[in-house]
Each structure stands twice: as C-alpha cells, then as structure tokens.
Scaffold this active site. Structure first.
Site, PDB file in Angstrom:
ATOM      1  N   LYS A  27      42.101  16.667  -5.216  1.00 30.24           N
ATOM      2  CA  LYS A  27      43.024  17.694  -5.711  1.00 30.24           C
ATOM      3  C   LYS A  27      43.211  17.597  -7.224  1.00 30.24           C
ATOM      4  O   LYS A  27      43.227  18.608  -7.932  1.00 30.24           O
ATOM      5  CB  LYS A  27      44.369  17.562  -5.008  1.00 30.24           C
TER       6      LYS A  27
ATOM      7  N   THR B  93      23.324  10.721   0.625  1.00 25.64           N
ATOM      8  CA  THR B  93      21.995  10.369   1.136  1.00 25.64           C
ATOM      9  C   THR B  93      21.218   9.540   0.128  1.00 25.64           C
ATOM     10  O   THR B  93      20.541   8.570   0.493  1.00 25.64           O
ATOM     11  CB  THR B  93      21.213  11.651   1.481  1.00 25.64           C
TER      12      THR B  93
ATOM     13  N   SER C 128      50.419  20.079   2.992  1.00 26.40           N
ATOM     14  CA  SER C 128      50.563  19.649   1.600  1.00 26.40           C
ATOM     15  C   SER C 128      51.037  20.761   0.671  1.00 26.40           C
ATOM     16  O   SER C 128      51.299  20.503  -0.503  1.00 26.40           O
ATOM     17  CB  SER C 128      49.223  19.103   1.082  1.00 26.40           C
TER      18      SER C 128
ATOM     19  N   GLY D 138      32.249  12.296   1.980  1.00 25.27           N
ATOM     20  CA  GLY D 138      32.494  13.074   0.775  1.00 25.27           C
ATOM     21  C   GLY D 138      31.922  14.464   0.910  1.00 25.27           C
ATOM     22  O   GLY D 138      31.203  14.775   1.856  1.00 25.27           O
ATOM     23  N   PRO D 139      32.234  15.328  -0.036  1.00 20.73           N
ATOM     24  CA  PRO D 139      31.726  16.707   0.013  1.00 20.73           C
ATOM     25  C   PRO D 139      30.216  16.753  -0.174  1.00 20.73           C
ATOM     26  O   PRO D 139      29.604  15.773  -0.601  1.00 20.73           O
ATOM     27  CB  PRO D 139      32.463  17.396  -1.134  1.00 20.73           C
ATOM     28  N   PRO D 140      29.594  17.885   0.137  1.00 22.58           N
ATOM     29  CA  PRO D 140      28.143  17.987  -0.042  1.00 22.58           C
ATOM     30  C   PRO D 140      27.739  17.854  -1.507  1.00 22.58           C
ATOM     31  O   PRO D 140      28.437  18.305  -2.402  1.00 22.58           O
ATOM     32  CB  PRO D 140      27.827  19.406   0.480  1.00 22.58           C
ATOM     33  N   GLY D 141      26.586  17.228  -1.722  1.00 19.78           N
ATOM     34  CA  GLY D 141      26.013  17.167  -3.051  1.00 19.78           C
ATOM     35  C   GLY D 141      26.535  16.082  -3.951  1.00 19.78           C
ATOM     36  O   GLY D 141      26.260  16.099  -5.150  1.00 19.78           O
ATOM     37  N   VAL D 142      27.287  15.098  -3.415  1.00 24.96           N
ATOM     38  CA  VAL D 142      27.821  14.042  -4.277  1.00 24.96           C
ATOM     39  C   VAL D 142      26.951  12.788  -4.253  1.00 24.96           C
ATOM     40  O   VAL D 142      27.274  11.808  -4.918  1.00 24.96           O
ATOM     41  CB  VAL D 142      29.278  13.689  -3.889  1.00 24.96           C
ATOM     42  N   GLY D 143      25.854  12.791  -3.479  1.00 27.96           N
ATOM     43  CA  GLY D 143      24.923  11.662  -3.529  1.00 27.96           C
ATOM     44  C   GLY D 143      25.005  10.704  -2.373  1.00 27.96           C
ATOM     45  O   GLY D 143      24.623   9.540  -2.522  1.00 27.96           O
TER      46      GLY D 143
END
Length: 815
Positions: A751, A392, A708, A385-390
């Site tokens: 998206k 770790t 896309s 997932g993208p950075p900062g979504v939890g």
C-alpha cells in the site's frame, strides 16, 4: 550337328562379335545385312516374355541399345532371351538360354535421364540354331516353333481345369485389376492360357523359362497346373491366417492388426524369437544399470518376466514395456553433490536480482544450512508476491548457486489428484504424476523443483491435488513418496522444493503450514528504473537483435514509461513497453539509418501512443467528502477512490461500486461513529435525519472488499458532514471499531509503495502496524511522512483542513 560342335561355333561367333563391336567403336563400318532366318537377340535379366503378352524392357547395355535401334531401323523382330546368370554384365553365348520369344518392338522410348526402354509384344517361341558374327550385337540363326493345334479330349480337360485354377488364384489375390479376370475367362486357346497364367504367377524366372521351353502343350499345362495349385494353397493359408488374426482381436486391439498378422506369419514360419530375446536382454541390462533399490529392482524383474511370457501383440505388452521404461529412466541413484559456495551464491543472486536484500539474506541462510547439514530436512520456501516481481527467477538462481538442475512444474488450473500422484496402470494411456515426470526430465534426484502458482490449485470430483501435495512437501514423509503409476516408493527427500504464489488466501492451511513464507512486494519507481537499466534494456536489446551503441535510451525515457504507460507491482509490462520502443528503433536500424538512434521522451507518444495512466494526484478534488484510501490486491497495492454526497432524504445510507459485504459493514460502522461523535465534531445531528448519504467507490465494474477502508470511510463522511476538506497529499488505511479504535491491517508495504508511486506525501497507518515499517522501501521512508493512528480522532486532527466555502452537492472520496 553334335552339341560340342554347336558350342564351339557359338564361342567362336561370340569372339567375332566382340571384335566387330570393337572395330565399330574405333572406326566404324557398314553393317552386313542380316540373313532371312537370322534374328537380333536382346539378352534380358530376370524376366521371361511369353507369346501373346506385352513386356517393357529396360536397355542397360550398349549392345542391347544398338540391337534394339537396328531392329527399329530395319523394322525387324527381335528375340527376347533370358540369360542364365543375372550377374554377368556382358553375356556370351554360353551364358544364354537356348529358347526365347520372337517379339515385335511396339515402342522405343528414351527417358529424360538418358535411359532406353522398349515395349515388346511376344509372337512365337524360337530356338537358337547358331550364333552369327559380324555385328556389334548378338545375332543368331533361329528356328521358330509354332504352337501345337491339336485339341484332344485330354488337352480340353486340362484346359478347363487350368482355367478354373487361374480364376480361383485371381480371386484370392488382393487388389487384382478387374480386366485380368475377364481376360482369363475369354481365352479359348490352351497354349495362350498356360502362357498367361505363368506370366502373372509369382515364381522364379528359371521356373518361367522352364515353362517357355516346354513345347508339348499337355506337359506345359501339367507343369503350370502344379505351380498354380501350390500358389493357391499359399494364398488360402494367408487368408486363413488373416481370418484367425481378425477373430482374435477385439475393439481395443484393432489398431494392432498389422502387427498381429506379422506375428501370426512368423509363428507359421517358426521365426521372430531372436529379436524378442535380444530386446529382453537389453531390458535386463538396463535394469541392472539403473541402480534401483533392491525392492524396486525385484519388482522390475518380476514385470520383465511377465513381459517375456507375453506375445508382442498382446494388449498388456505395451503397458508393461512402458512401465519398465519409466522405472529404468528415473534417476534412482543420488549424484555426487557439488559443494555450495556461499560467496558465489551471493554473487549469483546480486547478478540476477536488484535489491531484495531481505529475500537474498534469507536465501543465503537457507543455502548455508544446506551446506552445513546436507542430510538435514531443510524448510520448503514459498515465494509470495504479485506477478512479475521475480519469484520464478529466484528459484533458478538458487539452482545455479547450488549447482543443481532446475525444473518447473506449473500447478495453475490443476484440479485432478492424478496430476500429482499419477494414474494407475490399469488405465490406457496412464502416466506418472507431474512430480515424477519432472524428476525424469531433470535427470537428477536432487534437483531444484519449483511448484509454480500453488495458490491456483483447484479441486473437483477427481480429488484434491492440494491434499496430494501434503506428502510431497512434508520432509517427514516424502522419502517414501508413492506414485500411483509406479506403485513403488520414490525418495523425494533430496529434492529442493520451492513454491510460488500470488496470494496465500487460497492455499489450504495444512499445505501452508509445511512451507516457510517469503513475501516479495512490488517495486517502487526507482527500483523499476534500476531493474530496467541493469536487466530489462539489455535483455530486449538481445531479443530484438540490437547491438550496444546502435540505440540509446535514457533513464528519463524509462521513468516516463514507468509513470505513464505501466501500472503494476512487477516489471513484465515495463519490459513489454521497452521492447516495443526498441522494436521501433530496430526498424530504423534495419533500414540503414546511420549513427546511434537516440530515443527521447517526445518519441514515446508516436511509438506507444497517448499515456495510458493519469497522475493520481491530478485526479483528486479538494472538496469536502474526499478521502484517499489504500488497498491491497493480488497484483500489488493501489489507491482506492471513493465518492460521497448528501442529498435530501430520511437518513438512508446508499452504497454503490460493487462493494463486498465487509466493505459495506465498514461504511455502516463509519457512519455510526460519525453520528455518535456528531457533537464533538461540530455536526448538527438533525442533518442525518433530513439527508440520505450516498457513498460510491469508482471503477464500479471491479468488485471490492475488505475492512482496511474503514478509516477512509470515516474521514470521507466526517469531511462531508463538517464541510471541511481533507489534505490531498494524504492517504490512509486501517480498520475501525465502533469504539473508534484503529485496528491493524495487512499489505502495508504494498500500500505504501502504491501511495509513493501516486505522489502521496503523507500516509496514516494503524499504530499497531509499526512492526511493518522496516519492510517499507528506504526511498519511501525518506520521502514520505508517516502518521500512526490509535483512534479515529487522531485522523481528524491530522487531515482535516479549516472550514471553507460551502461544498457542492457531489463530493468524491478516495479510499
């Protein structure tokens, strides 16, 4: 006078002296004048003053202080006399030697700490005749002994030999003052040379006293010569040991010079084996307590036997010792595992993370399987997932739920296989790889190990660390993982491996095949608001030293920060902005402002500055040639702007905006479809021959690629050529074929979340992406209309507005 009579008189005199001292302390009386042949005696410990030399003396006893002060007042000389036993605090006559040195007090010093010192210059030898009473310090009648003035050939020969010995000894000594050698060479009197050589010799005070008491110059020089010869031999041996040690060292062992010299001296003295034996016994005991498998314990004891045979200064000694330390400190035995409480695990996940129901359900399933089959081979989870979504923090929550130690290994930028497998011990400074180091840090063989940023592994001439991870992450192989440094198998099968990645494109296929992929998409604005309310605000309160009730920040303020000051899939930027707002409030609290400080939306501009992001809806222009597309990036979804215009020309297609090859091909395919369906779409085919079509994607500094945007390209060109606008509340995504089919694409959830955050009300998606509908957040499904496309004609019917006034020359399309 007979010797017993002298001793009796001395004892009596000492008793009288002590009585006088007591009387003086109690009431005091005028001191009697000293006889002409009497001398004030200053007892000293462990030092001997010779005639012609200067010696500092510390006065520690009150009697000595009184004696020195009286001598200074009367401008009298003192007698420096060595006491027989340095431990005696108040020496009597019997505790003193018979012969000392008459000295002048050159200087009397009282230090800031209250201690008293005198600097004495020796003048002549004296001998005690008898001690006198009546003074609060030692006073004795003495006989001064002049130096013999005879210079016979025997004396001269001894003088020349002694001077040569003194010069040789000085040259052998390290760091000798330069003027000492000159002083020795300038002496022309045998007694002075003998006394100077004795004074600077490293011998016991009793030996120096023996030289002082030797009046005969020939006998004195013989004794000094013998002592000097002994010291010269010791100095020569020391230099020889130093030369041998230096020869034995090469460039790689130069830093061990001092240790090697110490070992060489210990070998000469027959010392140094006891400490090494104790160290070996301690290592043997530690090996036994490490509970290693038998094969590995045998290897450790073999290395221990090698270590015992090596000298401490050998180059290989430190390497073997470090290797044994690693073997001893690794957790070979499996600790007792705590039972997994599924209800407690679910509670921990709910406490640490908001929403993520599907992810939590999969983690609970994973923990349930681990509970029912603890010896089974559980899959390796990979959070993508993208950075900062939890990602770790999910791993930390799993460790808490299982009651195990958590350790994190960062793989970002690792491009050396040795970082995973370790270096071979033949290299200086070799260490085990990051996997074994993390096991040692955790102190448990069943820890939860997170391999962070696995998608950012590199490869170079040192090897491919991704290939080395294949054994680590394969449950069929990792029970015999072999680190190059350890060179023995280590069981990793009980380690719970969790990996994280921002995207899977760069993860090698064989490595991806060993993991179960769990995707974490970006958060919606409402989800970010809940996360901020439950976690971020409280965390920033603690980080900035604020207490509950001191500052109030409402949901409307947080929502304004989300919309106008952050644009991300995760919440790291949001937390930073909240922290900045609370720091501003912390300053006001620290200044003593009373009452709770309320943060309002009007405070954001003074604190955070002007809004950093504009509303995407406001940026759209309702003119022909405008379409809104959706894009996926490694940091979440986004809406993509495209600008299209038609100028007089000869039918060229111009593409700008750093488009990749795939995106350029999508634009060409879209143009071909529009030309093919020109009549059905109500377009005059001759317009293509007389015009050049320019398609531009804004944010031209950012590279863009992917298939896309095909539907958005097609709709932008259709809108441009038909002079009909596209609904501004509609966004679209999907790949197209030359037959007009809309093909499925990835990243649907990301998206749609991006479209919802931008205020889009309708999205057009490929019909074959219906399977991704359940992954879309509930709030987006409730507030947005979804149109499923099979063919491009359906997109035309759903989005084109009725024909209006002629379009301006420049049109902007967003895809």
């Amino acid at each position: 006078m007979a010797e017993p009579e002298i001793l009796a008189k001395e004892v009596s005199a000492q008793a009288s002296t002590q009585a006088s001292a007591q009387a003086s302390a109690q009431g005091g009386s005028t001191l009697l004048p000293l006889p002409a042949d009497a001398l004030i005696i200053v007892p000293v410990r462990n030092v001997v003053l010779f005639p012609g030399l200067v010696l500092p003396v510390t006065l520690g006893r009150q009697k000595s202080v009184a004696a020195a002060q009286q001598a200074v007042r009367d401008q009298r000389q003192v007698g420096i006399l060595l006491q027989r036993d340095a431990e005696v605090a108040d020496p009597a006559a019997l505790d003193m030697h018979r012969m000392g040195t008459v000295a002048n007090i050159v200087r009397y010093i009282t230090a800031p700490d209250g201690t008293n010192h005198i600097v004495c210059q020796g003048e002549q030898r004296f001998q005690i005749v008898e001690y006198l009473s009546g003074w609060p310090f030692m006073v004795a009648r003495v006989t001064q002994i002049p130096e013999p003035g005879v210079r016979s050939p025997e004396i001269e020969a001894r003088f020349v030999n002694l001077k040569a010995q003194a010069v040789e000894a000085i040259e052998l000594l390290p760091q000798v003052p330069g003027d000492l050698l000159a002083a020795v060479q300038s002496i022309d009197q045998p007694p002075a040379l003998a006394d100077l050589a004795t004074a600077y010799m490293d011998i016991k005070p009793e030996e120096k006293q023996e030289i002082l008491e030797t009046v005969d110059i020939a006998a004195r020089m013989d004794k000094v010569s013998r002592m000097l010869a002994h010291r010269i031999e010791i100095l020569k041996l020391s230099q020889e040991i130093g030369r041998q040690t230096k020869t034995a060292l090469d460039e790689r062992q130069r830093e061990a010079l001092l240790r090697e010299q110490m070992a060489a001296i210990q070998r000469q003295l027959g010392e140094g084996e006891e400490g090494k034996a104790a160290e070996m016994a301690e290592l043997d005991k530690a090996i036994a307590a490490a509970r290693m498998p038998k094969e590995i314990e045998d290897q450790a004891r073999k290395e221990l036997r090698r270590l015992q045979r090596l000298p401490d200064a050998a180059g290989e000694y430190g390497m073997i010792r470090t290797y044994l330390d690693w073997l001893i400190e690794l957790p070979w035995a499996l600790p007792e595992e705590k039972p997994i409480d599924i209800a407690a695990a679910r509670k921990i996940l709910d406490e640490d993370h908001y929403d993520l129901d599907k992810i939590k359900r999969r983690i609970i399933e994973y923990l349930a399987v681990r509970k029912l089959a603890p010896q089974g081979k559980a899959p390796i989870l990979c959070f993508v997932g993208p950075p900062g979504v939890g990602k770790t923090s999910l791993g930390q929550s799993i460790a808490r739920a299982m009651g195990r130690k958590f350790v994190r290994v960062s793989l970002g930028g690792v491009h050396d296989e040795a970082e995973i497998r370790g270096h071979r011990r033949t290299y200086i400074g070799a260490l085990p790889g990051n996997i074994i180091q993390a096991i040692r840090k955790a102190g448990a063989r069943n820890c939860v190990m997170m391999l962070d940023e696995i998608d950012k592994l590199g490869a170079g001439i040192q090897g491919d660390p991704g290939a080395a991870l294949l054994e680590v992450l394969d449950p069929e192989q990792n029970n015999t993982f072999r680190d190059n440094y350890l060179a023995v198998p280590f069981d990793l099968s009980r380690v719970v491996f969790i990996t994280t990645a921002n995207m899977l494109d760069t993860v090698p296929g064989p490595l991806r095949d060993r993991m179960e992929i769990i995707s974490l998409a970006g958060y919606t604005a409402d989800e970010k608001l809940q996360i901020a309310h439950r976690y971020l605000v409280r965390r920033q309160f603690e980080a900035n030293g604020l207490k509950e009730g001191q500052v109030e920040i409402g949901d409307d303020v947080v929502r304004d920060i989300i919309q106008n000051y952050t644009r991300e899939a995760g919440v790291r930027g949001l937390e930073r902005q909240i922290g900045q707002v609370l720091r501003h409030a912390a300053v006001r609290v620290a200044e003593g402002q009373a009452g709770p400080i309320r943060i309002t939306r009007d405070d954001l501009v003074p604190i955070l500055g002007a809004p950093k992001f504009e509303n995407e809806v406001a940026m759209r222009v309702s003119v022909p040639g405008v379409a809104t597309g959706l894009a996926w990036t490694p940091v979440g979804g986004d809406i993509l702007f495209i600008e299209a215009t038609r100028v007089p020309g000869n039918g060229r297609l111009i593409l700008t905006g750093q488009l990749g090859d795939v995106m350029k091909e999508s634009a060409q395919a879209a143009l071909s479809i529009v030309k093919n369906r020109a009549t059905a779409l109500g377009i005059d085919p001759s317009r293509f021959e007389k015009s050049d079509i320019h398609v531009h994607v804004p944010a031209g500094a950012i590279p863009k690629d992917g298939p896309s945007a095909g539907v958005a390209m097609f709709m932008a060109l259709t809108s441009l050529m038909t002079d009909r606008t596209i609904r501004s509340d509609t966004a679209m995504t999907g790949e197209i074929s030359l037959r007009g089919l809309v093909l499925p694409v990835g990243g649907i959830k990301e998206k749609v979340v991006a479209a919802h955050s931008a205020g889009i009300k309708r999205v057009m998606l490929p019909a074959r992406n219906r399977r991704d509908y359940d992954d879309i957040p509930d709030i987006a499904r409730r507030e947005m209309e979804f149109i499923w496309l099979e063919r491009v004609e359906e997109a035309v019917a759903a989005t084109l507005e009725p024909k209006t006034a002629p379009a301006p020359q420049l049109a902007t399309a967003e895809a």
